[in-house]
Design an enzyme around this catalytic site. Structure first.
Site, PDB file in Angstrom:
ATOM      1  N   GLY A  39     -77.460 -72.270 -88.232  1.00 48.83           N
ATOM      2  CA  GLY A  39     -77.697 -73.810 -88.869  1.00 48.83           C
ATOM      3  C   GLY A  39     -76.228 -74.223 -89.029  1.00 48.83           C
ATOM      4  O   GLY A  39     -75.415 -73.575 -89.810  1.00 48.83           O
ATOM      5  N   LYS A  40     -76.042 -75.595 -88.661  1.00 48.22           N
ATOM      6  CA  LYS A  40     -74.503 -76.021 -88.834  1.00 48.22           C
ATOM      7  C   LYS A  40     -74.208 -75.923 -90.064  1.00 48.22           C
ATOM      8  O   LYS A  40     -73.146 -75.646 -90.577  1.00 48.22           O
ATOM      9  CB  LYS A  40     -74.516 -77.367 -88.080  1.00 48.22           C
ATOM     10  CG  LYS A  40     -74.503 -77.248 -86.590  1.00 48.22           C
ATOM     11  CD  LYS A  40     -74.362 -78.428 -85.984  1.00 48.22           C
ATOM     12  CE  LYS A  40     -74.675 -78.475 -84.559  1.00 48.22           C
ATOM     13  NZ  LYS A  40     -74.190 -77.288 -83.871  1.00 48.22           N
ATOM     14  N   GLU A 139     -78.088 -82.179 -88.830  1.00 44.06           N
ATOM     15  CA  GLU A 139     -79.122 -81.429 -88.637  1.00 44.06           C
ATOM     16  C   GLU A 139     -79.949 -81.796 -89.658  1.00 44.06           C
ATOM     17  O   GLU A 139     -81.093 -81.092 -89.957  1.00 44.06           O
ATOM     18  CB  GLU A 139     -78.768 -79.845 -88.281  1.00 44.06           C
ATOM     19  CG  GLU A 139     -78.429 -79.648 -86.981  1.00 44.06           C
ATOM     20  CD  GLU A 139     -78.039 -78.228 -86.908  1.00 44.06           C
ATOM     21  OE1 GLU A 139     -78.190 -77.658 -87.655  1.00 44.06           O
ATOM     22  OE2 GLU A 139     -77.989 -77.764 -85.640  1.00 44.06           O
ATOM     23  N   LEU A 205     -62.312 -80.222 -78.457  1.00 39.39           N
ATOM     24  CA  LEU A 205     -62.123 -80.218 -77.138  1.00 39.39           C
ATOM     25  C   LEU A 205     -62.436 -78.978 -76.090  1.00 39.39           C
ATOM     26  O   LEU A 205     -61.908 -78.867 -75.173  1.00 39.39           O
ATOM     27  CB  LEU A 205     -60.811 -80.720 -76.629  1.00 39.39           C
ATOM     28  CG  LEU A 205     -60.225 -81.810 -77.246  1.00 39.39           C
ATOM     29  CD1 LEU A 205     -58.618 -82.066 -77.132  1.00 39.39           C
ATOM     30  CD2 LEU A 205     -60.699 -83.034 -76.692  1.00 39.39           C
ATOM     31  N   GLY A 206     -63.213 -78.272 -77.079  1.00 46.86           N
ATOM     32  CA  GLY A 206     -63.450 -76.753 -76.574  1.00 46.86           C
ATOM     33  C   GLY A 206     -62.509 -75.811 -76.096  1.00 46.86           C
ATOM     34  O   GLY A 206     -61.578 -75.732 -76.910  1.00 46.86           O
ATOM     35  N   GLY A 209     -58.530 -77.100 -77.033  1.00 39.81           N
ATOM     36  CA  GLY A 209     -58.212 -77.259 -78.200  1.00 39.81           C
ATOM     37  C   GLY A 209     -58.918 -78.539 -79.017  1.00 39.81           C
ATOM     38  O   GLY A 209     -60.161 -78.651 -79.018  1.00 39.81           O
ATOM     39  N   ASP A 226     -69.226 -65.196 -77.563  1.00 36.91           N
ATOM     40  CA  ASP A 226     -70.133 -66.245 -77.822  1.00 36.91           C
ATOM     41  C   ASP A 226     -69.655 -67.337 -78.548  1.00 36.91           C
ATOM     42  O   ASP A 226     -68.911 -67.207 -79.613  1.00 36.91           O
ATOM     43  CB  ASP A 226     -71.112 -65.449 -78.838  1.00 36.91           C
ATOM     44  CG  ASP A 226     -72.279 -66.355 -79.075  1.00 36.91           C
ATOM     45  OD1 ASP A 226     -72.186 -67.559 -78.979  1.00 36.91           O
ATOM     46  OD2 ASP A 226     -73.250 -65.707 -79.704  1.00 36.91           O
ATOM     47  N   ALA A 229     -71.032 -71.120 -83.186  1.00 33.39           N
ATOM     48  CA  ALA A 229     -70.438 -71.586 -84.701  1.00 33.39           C
ATOM     49  C   ALA A 229     -68.957 -71.793 -84.328  1.00 33.39           C
ATOM     50  O   ALA A 229     -68.218 -71.708 -85.418  1.00 33.39           O
ATOM     51  CB  ALA A 229     -70.881 -70.605 -85.563  1.00 33.39           C
ATOM     52  N   ALA A 230     -68.115 -71.869 -83.187  1.00 37.80           N
ATOM     53  CA  ALA A 230     -66.950 -71.809 -83.180  1.00 37.80           C
ATOM     54  C   ALA A 230     -66.614 -73.185 -83.961  1.00 37.80           C
ATOM     55  O   ALA A 230     -65.600 -73.156 -84.611  1.00 37.80           O
ATOM     56  CB  ALA A 230     -66.364 -71.728 -81.892  1.00 37.80           C
ATOM     57  N   GLY A 231     -67.269 -74.266 -83.603  1.00 40.02           N
ATOM     58  CA  GLY A 231     -66.995 -75.824 -83.896  1.00 40.02           C
ATOM     59  C   GLY A 231     -66.811 -75.544 -85.719  1.00 40.02           C
ATOM     60  O   GLY A 231     -66.295 -75.967 -86.238  1.00 40.02           O
ATOM     61  N   ASP A 232     -68.169 -74.923 -85.998  1.00 39.49           N
ATOM     62  CA  ASP A 232     -68.288 -74.929 -87.650  1.00 39.49           C
ATOM     63  C   ASP A 232     -67.346 -74.013 -88.557  1.00 39.49           C
ATOM     64  O   ASP A 232     -66.613 -74.606 -89.330  1.00 39.49           O
ATOM     65  CB  ASP A 232     -69.655 -73.912 -87.896  1.00 39.49           C
ATOM     66  CG  ASP A 232     -71.096 -74.861 -87.010  1.00 39.49           C
ATOM     67  OD1 ASP A 232     -70.846 -76.040 -86.930  1.00 39.49           O
ATOM     68  OD2 ASP A 232     -71.640 -74.125 -86.789  1.00 39.49           O
TER      69      ASP A 232
HETATM   70  O1  RIB Z   1     -73.302 -74.931 -84.511  1.00 37.36           O
HETATM   71  C1  RIB Z   1     -74.196 -73.563 -84.174  1.00 37.36           C
HETATM   72  C2  RIB Z   1     -75.482 -73.769 -84.860  1.00 37.36           C
HETATM   73  O2  RIB Z   1     -76.091 -74.893 -84.151  1.00 37.36           O
HETATM   74  C3  RIB Z   1     -76.381 -72.628 -84.623  1.00 37.36           C
HETATM   75  O3  RIB Z   1     -76.178 -71.598 -85.636  1.00 37.36           O
HETATM   76  C4  RIB Z   1     -77.766 -73.289 -84.573  1.00 37.36           C
HETATM   77  O4  RIB Z   1     -78.528 -72.856 -85.597  1.00 37.36           O
HETATM   78  C5  RIB Z   1     -77.522 -74.799 -84.384  1.00 37.36           C
HETATM   79  O5  RIB Z   1     -78.007 -75.461 -85.433  1.00 37.36           O
END
Ligand code: RIB
Length: 279
Positions: A39-40, A139, A205-206, A209, A226, A229-232
């Site tokens: 979840g974001k 979300e 920008l993936g 950068g 994987d 969640a890189a952006g998060d």
């Molecule tokens: O940003 C990644 C998240 O997007 C995932 O963990 C998934 O739950 C979606 O919400």
């Protein structure tokens, strides 16, 4: 240090890896199935907490095993869960994630995330101080996002929006947003609208950068396992940088380092590094 309030989603991620995506009507074999915390909103809250920032997550889960376990796990990460509602007979938010060669495709069911109420945000922000941060994403309902931003601004907080997944944003809302952090796709939709506002724009920008104005911060190369969640992780550690009195570009560099660690590991929350790994 200042606190960060995250108003956002909590999802159970059902993750499977495959070599390619099946066509409609096709069945293929995958591997490495796992149910992982995601979840974001929750991912960003976990990353903030792992950076050492006092983090309050405002959200909702169902009273199923997934929701109850996640709230327990958030406590282990020292997240303040006082403003998370557990809703009877409602399913916790879910994300069906297929990972193909490190990249993912996601289908969401909002479940309890759609049932967050203003009262939760109001009560949480009653404990805020001027200069704290309010971070939110899309979300949860647009109504909750708008309410949270307006209330946070009224209380003198720094407001940050990750406009993901993309939803139309009422342009008048930009007056309440200090920083917006879209990816390239989300940027195309909002670029024109924010021109007339003072909102600071940082674009992820993936593998190229991230960008602020003319400044591009390149990625730190790592093995891509994987990207979930890189952006998060980037956003949370960017905030950590800001709250540590770094410049915007320095904060982006911290976010970049943290994200490079996250993509070298499986899953959303399990992949998020602690501050000592970045230092
Ligand atoms: O940003 C990644 C998240 O997007 C995932 O963990 C998934 O739950 C979606 O919400």
């Amino acid at each position: 240090m200042k606190k960060c309030f995250v108003v956002g989603s909590i999802n159970c991620d059902f993750v499977i890896h495959s070599d390619y995506l099946p066509k409609l009507g096709e069945t293929i074999s995958g591997s490495g199935f796992a149910t992982l915390n995601g979840g974001k909103g929750a991912n960003q809250a976990v990353a903030l907490a792992r950076s050492g920032i006092h983090t309050i997550l405002v959200g909702a889960v169902g009273d199923d095993v997934f929701g109850l376990k996640m709230v327990d796990d958030f406590k282990k990460d020292n997240i303040d869960v006082s403003y998370i509602r557990t809703l009877k007979g409602v399913a916790t938010g879910t994300a069906m994630i297929t990972v193909v060669k490190g990249n993912n495709q996601i289908i969401l069911d909002a479940g309890a995330n759609a049932l967050l109420v203003k009262e939760q945000v109001l009560q949480a922000l009653e404990t805020s101080n001027v200069g704290d941060v309010l971070l939110t994403q899309y979300e949860v309902s647009s109504e909750i996002v708008a309410y949270s931003l307006k209330l946070a601004k009224e209380k003198g907080l720094i407001t940050i929006v990750n406009p993901a997944p993309f939803r139309e944003i009422d342009t008048s809302l930009y007056a309440y947003i200090d920083f917006i952090i879209p990816n390239e796709f989300e940027l195309q939709k909002i670029e024109k609208d924010i021109e007339n506002y003072n909102t600071k724009l940082i674009v992820t920008l993936g593998d190229k950068g991230s960008q602020y104005g003319q400044e591009i911060v390149p990625i730190v190369k790592s093995k891509v396992v994987d990207t979930t969640a890189a952006g998060d992780t980037y956003i949370a550690y960017f905030i950590y940088g800001l709250l540590s009195n770094k410049s915007i570009v320095e904060a982006m560099q911290i976010g970049t380092k943290a994200a490079s660690i996250a993509i070298s590991r499986h899953g959303a929350q399990p992949s998020i590094p602690k501050i000592n790994e970045i230092n």
